[in-house]
Design a protein around this motif. Structure first.
Motif, PDB file in Angstrom:
ATOM      1  N   ARG A 123     121.935 -54.477  37.718  1.00  0.00           N
ATOM      2  CA  ARG A 123     121.079 -54.061  38.836  1.00  0.00           C
ATOM      3  C   ARG A 123     121.968 -53.330  39.845  1.00  0.00           C
ATOM      4  N   LEU A 124     121.629 -52.091  40.178  1.00  0.00           N
ATOM      5  CA  LEU A 124     122.400 -51.281  41.118  1.00  0.00           C
ATOM      6  C   LEU A 124     121.513 -50.937  42.312  1.00  0.00           C
ATOM      7  N   ARG A 125     122.015 -51.199  43.502  1.00  0.00           N
ATOM      8  CA  ARG A 125     121.251 -50.913  44.715  1.00  0.00           C
ATOM      9  C   ARG A 125     121.493 -49.480  45.188  1.00  0.00           C
ATOM     10  N   LEU A 126     120.428 -48.835  45.636  1.00  0.00           N
ATOM     11  CA  LEU A 126     120.543 -47.513  46.255  1.00  0.00           C
ATOM     12  C   LEU A 126     120.836 -47.664  47.749  1.00  0.00           C
ATOM     13  N   ARG A 127     121.564 -46.711  48.298  1.00  0.00           N
ATOM     14  CA  ARG A 127     121.864 -46.756  49.732  1.00  0.00           C
ATOM     15  C   ARG A 127     120.606 -46.620  50.576  1.00  0.00           C
ATOM     16  N   GLN A 128     119.629 -45.857  50.058  1.00  0.00           N
ATOM     17  CA  GLN A 128     118.324 -45.780  50.685  1.00  0.00           C
ATOM     18  C   GLN A 128     117.317 -45.412  49.616  1.00  0.00           C
ATOM     19  N   PRO A 129     116.038 -45.791  49.778  1.00  0.00           N
ATOM     20  CA  PRO A 129     115.049 -45.500  48.739  1.00  0.00           C
ATOM     21  C   PRO A 129     114.907 -44.005  48.497  1.00  0.00           C
ATOM     22  N   ILE A 130     114.679 -43.649  47.242  1.00  0.00           N
ATOM     23  CA  ILE A 130     114.433 -42.271  46.851  1.00  0.00           C
ATOM     24  C   ILE A 130     113.118 -42.251  46.092  1.00  0.00           C
ATOM     25  N   ARG A 131     112.121 -41.626  46.674  1.00  0.00           N
ATOM     26  CA  ARG A 131     110.774 -41.602  46.089  1.00  0.00           C
ATOM     27  C   ARG A 131     110.344 -43.012  45.674  1.00  0.00           C
ATOM     28  N   GLU A 132     110.504 -43.955  46.586  1.00  0.00           N
ATOM     29  CA  GLU A 132     110.095 -45.351  46.443  1.00  0.00           C
ATOM     30  C   GLU A 132     110.965 -46.149  45.464  1.00  0.00           C
ATOM     31  N   ILE A 133     112.003 -45.553  44.926  1.00  0.00           N
ATOM     32  CA  ILE A 133     112.936 -46.289  44.064  1.00  0.00           C
ATOM     33  C   ILE A 133     114.033 -46.874  44.950  1.00  0.00           C
ATOM     34  N   GLU A 134     114.183 -48.188  44.935  1.00  0.00           N
ATOM     35  CA  GLU A 134     115.162 -48.865  45.777  1.00  0.00           C
ATOM     36  C   GLU A 134     116.369 -49.362  45.001  1.00  0.00           C
ATOM     37  N   GLU A 135     116.243 -49.491  43.688  1.00  0.00           N
ATOM     38  CA  GLU A 135     117.341 -49.965  42.868  1.00  0.00           C
ATOM     39  C   GLU A 135     117.198 -49.406  41.469  1.00  0.00           C
ATOM     40  N   ARG A 136     118.295 -49.457  40.714  1.00  0.00           N
ATOM     41  CA  ARG A 136     118.281 -49.018  39.326  1.00  0.00           C
ATOM     42  C   ARG A 136     118.675 -50.216  38.475  1.00  0.00           C
ATOM     43  N   ARG A 137     117.880 -50.470  37.454  1.00  0.00           N
ATOM     44  CA  ARG A 137     118.125 -51.617  36.576  1.00  0.00           C
ATOM     45  C   ARG A 137     118.206 -51.134  35.141  1.00  0.00           C
ATOM     46  N   GLY A 138     118.953 -51.850  34.339  1.00  0.00           N
ATOM     47  CA  GLY A 138     119.089 -51.467  32.944  1.00  0.00           C
ATOM     48  C   GLY A 138     120.082 -52.348  32.222  1.00  0.00           C
ATOM     49  N   PHE A 139     120.708 -51.757  31.200  1.00  0.00           N
ATOM     50  CA  PHE A 139     121.632 -52.499  30.343  1.00  0.00           C
ATOM     51  C   PHE A 139     122.852 -51.644  30.025  1.00  0.00           C
ATOM     52  N   VAL A 140     123.993 -52.285  29.981  1.00  0.00           N
ATOM     53  CA  VAL A 140     125.196 -51.689  29.425  1.00  0.00           C
ATOM     54  C   VAL A 140     125.327 -52.178  27.989  1.00  0.00           C
ATOM     55  N   VAL A 141     125.608 -51.256  27.084  1.00  0.00           N
ATOM     56  CA  VAL A 141     125.845 -51.595  25.678  1.00  0.00           C
ATOM     57  C   VAL A 141     127.319 -51.357  25.369  1.00  0.00           C
ATOM     58  N   LEU A 142     127.969 -52.361  24.813  1.00  0.00           N
ATOM     59  CA  LEU A 142     129.381 -52.271  24.443  1.00  0.00           C
ATOM     60  C   LEU A 142     129.519 -52.468  22.943  1.00  0.00           C
ATOM     61  N   LEU A 143     130.193 -51.518  22.292  1.00  0.00           N
ATOM     62  CA  LEU A 143     130.499 -51.615  20.862  1.00  0.00           C
ATOM     63  C   LEU A 143     132.009 -51.696  20.702  1.00  0.00           C
ATOM     64  N   ARG A 144     132.481 -52.702  19.993  1.00  0.00           N
ATOM     65  CA  ARG A 144     133.923 -52.870  19.776  1.00  0.00           C
ATOM     66  C   ARG A 144     134.263 -52.559  18.320  1.00  0.00           C
ATOM     67  N   GLU A 145     135.348 -51.801  18.177  1.00  0.00           N
ATOM     68  CA  GLU A 145     135.833 -51.432  16.843  1.00  0.00           C
ATOM     69  C   GLU A 145     137.353 -51.512  16.885  1.00  0.00           C
ATOM     70  N   GLY A 146     137.882 -52.639  16.473  1.00  0.00           N
ATOM     71  CA  GLY A 146     139.322 -52.851  16.602  1.00  0.00           C
ATOM     72  C   GLY A 146     139.715 -52.864  18.064  1.00  0.00           C
ATOM     73  N   ASP A 147     140.652 -51.989  18.437  1.00  0.00           N
ATOM     74  CA  ASP A 147     141.087 -51.894  19.834  1.00  0.00           C
ATOM     75  C   ASP A 147     140.229 -50.934  20.653  1.00  0.00           C
ATOM     76  N   LEU A 148     139.251 -50.298  20.024  1.00  0.00           N
ATOM     77  CA  LEU A 148     138.423 -49.311  20.720  1.00  0.00           C
ATOM     78  C   LEU A 148     137.172 -49.957  21.299  1.00  0.00           C
ATOM     79  N   LEU A 149     136.724 -49.429  22.428  1.00  0.00           N
ATOM     80  CA  LEU A 149     135.508 -49.908  23.080  1.00  0.00           C
ATOM     81  C   LEU A 149     134.615 -48.721  23.389  1.00  0.00           C
ATOM     82  N   GLY A 150     133.422 -48.705  22.806  1.00  0.00           N
ATOM     83  CA  GLY A 150     132.439 -47.670  23.093  1.00  0.00           C
ATOM     84  C   GLY A 150     131.425 -48.186  24.097  1.00  0.00           C
TER      85      GLY A 150
END
Length: 311
Positions: free
Chosen positions: A8-35
């Protein structure tokens, strides 16, 4: 191994009635690499619940942000394996500097003038103003006066007008030397006589063929189009038709903004384009990680390292 982390990320001020941004981070690991990938949910496209189910089941057809997240993590890994920035995975000729516009969000005339002057002082050569109200000319005139004649002024109506009103308003605004107007009407029909170039934005996701038929510029938001590759395909189609392309974020976190920057760089390999819309990190109070691609002097400088370039 895949990890799915909500945010959940807060906006400094609402933009067209949007006050925050919500979602998901996806992490893929392959050995020492991180996508890394990001699904930043825009209300009205898919819900948080739908995005999470799509990510966990792999049924991504109706979840564009979820599809963007998984694909981006895979592309990040692929670019790291090849030892190239993601932009050069898309096109080996991609430059690593991308001019960006600044979105103006102040609500009062004095604040808007200060914000516009600060954007110009920060090196942005293009500023963008939301329009669609009764005081559009007055606000645009304030911005034009604040930034001077050397800075491009871009408008975004978000489909607020019908064709008749759009032509009336665009004719009024044209003396302010407007670079372009994004989505004056929902379908862009009947705007052939517009004195200001027309860009398709929201309708690109709904009907890309119609967008390319009725606009001179195509705005691409990878998060809403189902991923970088889908947006890249549309960019190539548009450029083959002689249209210009603007890559922008959808108020994404740092991972999604990085993806948009790499796509914008690949587009620039095919010739100059209007400034990309990548400077939205400054509108957030919180972020997903340090922003290595934040614009400086109006330019996003992509790190010459494998993958997205995020730490």
């Amino acid at each position: 191994m895949m990890q799915i982390e909500p945010y959940r990320l807060r906006l400094r001020q609402p933009i067209r009635e949007i006050e925050e941004r919500r979602g998901f981070v996806v992490l893929l690991r392959e050995g020492d690499l991180l996508g890394r990938g990001e699904a930043c949910i825009l209300p009205g496209t898919e819900s948080l619940e739908e995005a999470e189910v799509a990510l966990r089941t792999g049924r991504l057809d109706r979840a564009p942000a979820a599809r963007h997240a998984l694909e981006l993590a895979q592309l990040d890994l692929q670019a790291q394996r090849k030892g190239v920035p993601l932009a050069r995975l898309l096109d080996p000729r991609a430059p690593l500097e991308v001019p960006s516009s600044a979105l103006l969000v102040a609500r009062t005339v004095p604040e808007l003038a200060r914000e516009a002057r600060q954007a110009a002082a920060d090196g942005f050569r293009t500023v963008k103003l939301k329009v669609g109200g009764d005081d559009d000319f007055a606000l645009a005139a304030v911005v034009r006066d604040a930034v001077g004649p050397e800075v491009a002024l871009r408008l975004d109506a978000n489909g607020a007008w019908d064709a008749t009103l759009a032509l009336e308003r665009l004719s009024e605004l044209a003396p302010l030397d407007i670079e372009l107007c994004e989505q004056p009407t929902p379908d862009l029909l009947g705007l052939e006589s517009s004195p200001i170039p027309i860009a398709a934005d929201e309708m690109v996701a709904r009907d890309p063929a119609a967008a390319m038929e009725h606009a001179q510029i195509i705005v691409l938001k990878p998060m809403l189009l189902g991923g970088v590759l889908a947006a890249w395909e549309l960019a190539q189609r548009a450029m083959q038709r002689g249209l210009r392309v603007i890559v922008t974020t959808a108020l994404d976190g740092a991972i999604g903004r990085a993806a948009a920057a790499h796509l914008a760089a690949a587009v620039l390999a095919h010739g100059p384009q209007p400034a990309a819309g990548l400077a939205t990190g400054r509108l957030l109070i919180d972020d997903l990680c340090p922003d290595a691609l934040a614009p400086r002097d109006g330019i996003v400088r992509i790190p010459d390292v494998p993958g997205l370039g995020l730490s």
